[in-house]
Design a protein around this motif. Sequence first.
Motif, PDB file in Angstrom:
ATOM      1  N   UNK A 140       0.837  -0.986   0.038  1.00 43.39           N
ATOM      2  CA  UNK A 140       0.105  -0.096  -0.004  1.00 43.39           C
ATOM      3  C   UNK A 140       0.774   1.369  -0.062  1.00 43.39           C
ATOM      4  N   UNK A 141       1.865   1.146   0.787  1.00 45.73           N
ATOM      5  CA  UNK A 141       2.850   2.310   0.816  1.00 45.73           C
ATOM      6  C   UNK A 141       3.757   2.431  -0.328  1.00 45.73           C
ATOM      7  N   UNK A 142       3.864   1.325  -1.194  1.00 41.86           N
ATOM      8  CA  UNK A 142       4.628   1.370  -2.358  1.00 41.86           C
ATOM      9  C   UNK A 142       6.176   1.587  -2.119  1.00 41.86           C
ATOM     10  N   UNK A 143       6.681   1.349  -1.141  1.00 36.69           N
ATOM     11  CA  UNK A 143       8.036   1.365  -0.527  1.00 36.69           C
ATOM     12  C   UNK A 143       8.913   0.383  -0.961  1.00 36.69           C
ATOM     13  N   UNK A 144      10.113   0.529  -1.371  1.00 39.47           N
ATOM     14  CA  UNK A 144      10.999  -0.398  -1.800  1.00 39.47           C
ATOM     15  C   UNK A 144      11.531  -1.072  -0.306  1.00 39.47           C
ATOM     16  N   UNK A 145      12.124  -2.192  -0.687  1.00 40.58           N
ATOM     17  CA  UNK A 145      12.767  -2.962   0.531  1.00 40.58           C
ATOM     18  C   UNK A 145      13.709  -1.957   1.508  1.00 40.58           C
ATOM     19  N   UNK A 146      14.910  -1.390   0.377  1.00 40.76           N
ATOM     20  CA  UNK A 146      15.879  -0.541   1.483  1.00 40.76           C
ATOM     21  C   UNK A 146      14.985   0.388   2.276  1.00 40.76           C
ATOM     22  N   UNK A 147      13.848   1.217   1.722  1.00 43.79           N
ATOM     23  CA  UNK A 147      13.101   2.182   2.321  1.00 43.79           C
ATOM     24  C   UNK A 147      12.534   1.542   3.513  1.00 43.79           C
ATOM     25  N   UNK A 148      11.829   0.317   3.392  1.00 43.13           N
ATOM     26  CA  UNK A 148      11.276  -0.248   4.461  1.00 43.13           C
ATOM     27  C   UNK A 148      12.004  -0.644   5.601  1.00 43.13           C
ATOM     28  N   UNK A 149      13.081  -0.914   5.255  1.00 42.93           N
ATOM     29  CA  UNK A 149      14.239  -1.522   6.228  1.00 42.93           C
ATOM     30  C   UNK A 149      14.640  -0.282   6.966  1.00 42.93           C
ATOM     31  N   UNK A 150      15.053   0.801   6.253  1.00 42.32           N
ATOM     32  CA  UNK A 150      15.389   1.995   6.980  1.00 42.32           C
ATOM     33  C   UNK A 150      14.298   2.553   7.852  1.00 42.32           C
ATOM     34  N   UNK A 151      13.170   2.408   7.512  1.00 43.36           N
ATOM     35  CA  UNK A 151      11.910   2.771   8.254  1.00 43.36           C
ATOM     36  C   UNK A 151      11.648   2.114   9.378  1.00 43.36           C
ATOM     37  N   UNK A 152      11.987   0.855   9.465  1.00 37.59           N
ATOM     38  CA  UNK A 152      11.524  -0.092  10.562  1.00 37.59           C
ATOM     39  C   UNK A 152      12.977  -0.373  11.441  1.00 37.59           C
ATOM     40  N   UNK A 153      14.228   0.289  10.828  1.00 40.02           N
ATOM     41  CA  UNK A 153      15.451   0.094  11.414  1.00 40.02           C
ATOM     42  C   UNK A 153      15.784  -1.278  11.648  1.00 40.02           C
TER      43      UNK A 153
END
Length: 178
Positions: A140-153
């Motif tokens: 739904x957010x259409x984020x990439x895996x690197x972006x998700x990883x950074x967001x979630x730490x």
Amino acid sequence: MEQEQRWIRRIQRRQSAKDADALVRKYYNEIYAYAYRQVGNRETALDLTQDIFISALRSLHTYDSARAAFRTWLYRVATNKIIDHRRRTVPPVLPLEDVLLPDEQDFAGQIERQSLLDEIERYVSALDPDTQQVYRLRLYGEYTFPEIAAMLGQPEAAVKSRYYRLMQTLRKEFRDAY
């Protein structure tokens, strides 16, 4: 980020309405789009976005920048609000005679797809919050895996693993559906 942290400190210490407004403005469109992609209704997404920011501002005193970036924390609040909304919302049922039927086969296919999507959403909503957040941010957010990883730490490999394990489970679980 530096400016964002100043806003947060002033909101936490002085309940600064000006800084709260700046913080909401910074993330409003992003959070609205995230909510809209999940509920598919403009009014509902607007209401949810408002609820998300009210909740975030009310609980901002619990935010700890050492544990997560503000954006990550805000998405956690958003995800939880959307999950709560889904739990208490029953989709309206329209009588078939109220639905325009341009083509019966198309309509039947749409109903089947929507029914399957609803089942998948119910299944995912019962999973742990971390898995739900990865799923929702990716789809739904259409984020990439690197972006998700950074967001979630979290390490990117862990995020990918969680996502692909879920996709594999969903394929097995819903293989024979429709």
